[in-house]
Design a protein around this motif. Sequence first.
Motif, short mmCIF file in Angstrom:
data_model
loop_
_atom_site.label_atom_id
_atom_site.label_comp_id
_atom_site.label_asym_id
_atom_site.label_seq_id
_atom_site.Cartn_x
_atom_site.Cartn_y
_atom_site.Cartn_z
N ALA A 81 0.83 -1.21 0.00
CA ALA A 81 0.00 0.00 0.00
C ALA A 81 0.86 1.26 0.00
CB ALA A 81 -0.93 -0.01 1.21
N LEU A 82 1.91 1.26 0.81
CA LEU A 82 2.80 2.41 0.85
C LEU A 82 3.57 2.58 -0.46
CD1 LEU A 82 4.10 1.96 4.50
CD2 LEU A 82 2.87 3.97 3.64
N GLY A 83 3.91 1.44 -1.09
CA GLY A 83 4.56 1.52 -2.39
C GLY A 83 3.63 2.13 -3.43
N GLY A 84 2.34 1.75 -3.38
CA GLY A 84 1.36 2.36 -4.27
C GLY A 84 1.18 3.84 -4.00
N TRP A 85 1.20 4.20 -2.73
CA TRP A 85 1.08 5.61 -2.36
C TRP A 85 2.29 6.40 -2.87
CZ3 TRP A 85 0.40 7.52 3.42
CH2 TRP A 85 0.07 8.87 3.41
N PHE A 86 3.47 5.78 -2.82
CA PHE A 86 4.69 6.40 -3.35
C PHE A 86 4.51 6.73 -4.83
CE2 PHE A 86 8.53 5.39 -5.85
CZ PHE A 86 9.35 6.44 -5.47
N HIS A 139 1.67 7.04 -6.50
CA HIS A 139 0.62 8.06 -6.60
C HIS A 139 1.19 9.44 -6.29
CE1 HIS A 139 -3.42 9.79 -6.31
NE2 HIS A 139 -3.04 10.36 -5.17
N HIS A 140 2.01 9.52 -5.26
CA HIS A 140 2.62 10.80 -4.87
C HIS A 140 3.58 11.29 -5.96
CE1 HIS A 140 4.16 13.89 -2.13
NE2 HIS A 140 5.38 13.51 -2.46
N GLU A 141 4.35 10.38 -6.53
CA GLU A 141 5.31 10.74 -7.57
C GLU A 141 4.62 11.33 -8.80
OE1 GLU A 141 9.10 9.87 -8.24
OE2 GLU A 141 8.75 10.74 -6.27
N ARG A 142 3.43 10.84 -9.10
CA ARG A 142 2.71 11.31 -10.28
C ARG A 142 2.25 12.76 -10.14
NH1 ARG A 142 0.25 7.17 -13.57
NH2 ARG A 142 -1.43 8.63 -14.03
#
Length: 288
Positions: A56-61, A63-66
């Motif tokens: 989940a945190l990897g997905g958030w990373f 999402h944040h990068e985008r």
Amino acid sequence: MLVAHRALPRTERGPSSSPVPRGSLALMTAAVAGFSVASIVPVGGWTVLLLLSGVALGGWFVHHERRTAAAVLPSVTFRRSAPLKWIYVAVGVLAFGIGTEAFIPFFGQELGGMTPLVAGFLGAALSFGWSVTQVVSANARTATTVRTVTVAGPGLLAAGLGVTALLQQEGPATAVAALWFLTLFIAGAGIGLAFPHLAVAAFGSVADPEEAAKASAGINTVFLIASAFSSALAGVLVRVGEPSIVSSAQYLLGGFAGVALLGVVPAVVASRSAARAVSRGAPNRSGV
């Protein structure tokens, strides 16, 4: 230091305009920490929960990068039509295979009865295959050859790790132990085949020279991120196989072989960019 001081060209100095990507770094660190802690808690519900939190945190990373201006990866990575994201995924899969190296010497000593020195050479077999093959692969010049070796890379990595997993046993015969060296060398050769051309593809996938330089530099960033995640996940897979060391070795090598096999798909997409870059005469920035 002295050689670098004399050899590197002098450039103009100026303040950096890029802010430190604190948010991305915090999310990435937390994601890796989730995987890492999952390898030391008792196998069960907490393991699953920590792994899911890491994902989940990897997905958030991502999402944040985008959406952030202060990003770890170049902004062109997330453009809809840009192939750079697939190039980075292919690089990440190759880097993932390196996570096995941390435990291979342990398996060599505990299962193969090897001395620490010999087990150390076993652990280096994958890197040796990578280094030797990369020197040869980097000299490929035709588009067809580049596409072939780029796609074959993750497939060969998967085959080498998968066969090594099948060969794991306690007290193996000398011939079987020798095959461990050979299959790990083959796995590393898969990384060496594809990696130089993925680096060239990253550089050639962006028209703007400044963005192209950032895209090429992002290869090392992705490599480091994937290596961190793979090392953490390796600990989890080894822990799942306990108390049997054979099972731990099979979970680790077999699991990573599966990840490498999934990398064939993004490698197919990345190989097109690599072939086009070679056809246009893009410089080889593989670091060989």
